[in-house]
Scaffold this motif. Structure first.
Motif, PDB file in Angstrom:
ATOM      1  N   TYR A   1      47.322  23.254  48.327  1.00 46.28           N
ATOM      2  CA  TYR A   1      46.627  23.348  49.622  1.00 46.28           C
ATOM      3  C   TYR A   1      47.653  23.718  50.697  1.00 46.28           C
ATOM      4  O   TYR A   1      48.123  22.856  51.439  1.00 46.28           O
ATOM      5  N   PRO A   2      48.042  24.988  50.779  1.00 40.64           N
ATOM      6  CA  PRO A   2      49.165  25.378  51.645  1.00 40.64           C
ATOM      7  C   PRO A   2      48.901  25.278  53.150  1.00 40.64           C
ATOM      8  O   PRO A   2      49.844  25.175  53.922  1.00 40.64           O
ATOM      9  N   LYS A   3      47.626  25.310  53.567  1.00 42.13           N
ATOM     10  CA  LYS A   3      47.331  25.335  55.009  1.00 42.13           C
ATOM     11  C   LYS A   3      46.332  24.265  55.396  1.00 42.13           C
ATOM     12  O   LYS A   3      45.449  23.910  54.630  1.00 42.13           O
ATOM     13  N   ALA A   4      46.489  23.804  56.623  1.00 40.03           N
ATOM     14  CA  ALA A   4      45.441  23.036  57.305  1.00 40.03           C
ATOM     15  C   ALA A   4      44.808  24.028  58.268  1.00 40.03           C
ATOM     16  O   ALA A   4      45.488  24.900  58.820  1.00 40.03           O
ATOM     17  N   LYS A   5      43.481  23.917  58.447  1.00 35.68           N
ATOM     18  CA  LYS A   5      42.781  24.868  59.308  1.00 35.68           C
ATOM     19  C   LYS A   5      41.829  24.128  60.231  1.00 35.68           C
ATOM     20  O   LYS A   5      41.282  23.090  59.868  1.00 35.68           O
ATOM     21  N   PHE A   6      41.642  24.700  61.401  1.00 34.49           N
ATOM     22  CA  PHE A   6      40.629  24.203  62.333  1.00 34.49           C
ATOM     23  C   PHE A   6      39.904  25.414  62.904  1.00 34.49           C
ATOM     24  O   PHE A   6      40.535  26.412  63.261  1.00 34.49           O
TER      25      PHE A   6
END
Length: 180
Positions: free
Chosen positions: A88-93
């Motif tokens: 899970y390389p990214k956190a997104k909003f």
């Protein structure tokens, strides 16, 4: 004369559409965990954020491996054991800055409503933020609590006293007009 009008219309369209989006590639976010055994803080200065001024939409992407910790072992555990950065390389909003089009050029408090995805899990998020908007910059700052368990992040029982169940996330995003 018609050519001048056509050319002016074309250039005006490019300028206006170019001003509809504001971008930062060096936004800042951090999280802080206060627990009985130790406090943990991590900083990230490589946050990508874009605001569409025509709609008030904001999108943010955070590379998880870009969080820097005081201790390298904490950073290693964070990436390998907790958020599983390879998987899970990214956190997104993605969300809306409510009443964005009615903002003036003073610092104001706004509500941002949307969805945040961390560790492959998406949750609804509503937070207050301070925003300053001018013709050549949009600054958004704020913080919010985040419950680790809501994102299926497992904390081993051996270190459960080292990490808070709820971490405080802070952000500071200074956007400039996006030029293609």
């Amino acid at each position: 004369m018609k050519l001048h009008i056509l050319l002016f219309s074309f250039l005006f369209t490019i300028v206006v559409s170019g001003q509809e989006r504001f971008l930062t590639k060096q936004g800042y976010t951090s999280f802080f965990s206060s627990a009985p055994v130790e406090d943990i803080k991590a900083d990230n200065n490589q946050v990508l954020s874009i605001i569409d001024t025509s709609t008030g939409t904001i999108a943010i992407a955070i590379l998880m491996k870009s969080f820097m910790f005081e201790k390298s072992l904490m950073q290693e555990h964070f990436n390998e054991n907790y958020v599983e950065s390879d998987k899970y390389p990214k956190a997104k909003f993605k969300g809306q800055i409510l009443n964005f089009n009615s903002l003036d050029q003073n610092e104001q408090e706004v509500t941002i409503d949307g969805n945040i995805t961390i560790h492959g899990v998406t949750q609804k998020l509503e937070t207050l933020a301070k925003i300053t908007r001018t013709t050549d910059h949009i600054s958004v700052q704020g913080s919010f609590p985040l419950k680790i368990a809501d994102f299926n992040i497992k904390i081993p029982s051996v270190v459960v006293n080292n990490i808070a169940e709820i971490v405080e996330v802070s952000f500071a995003l200074d956007h400039k007009p996006y030029k293609k």
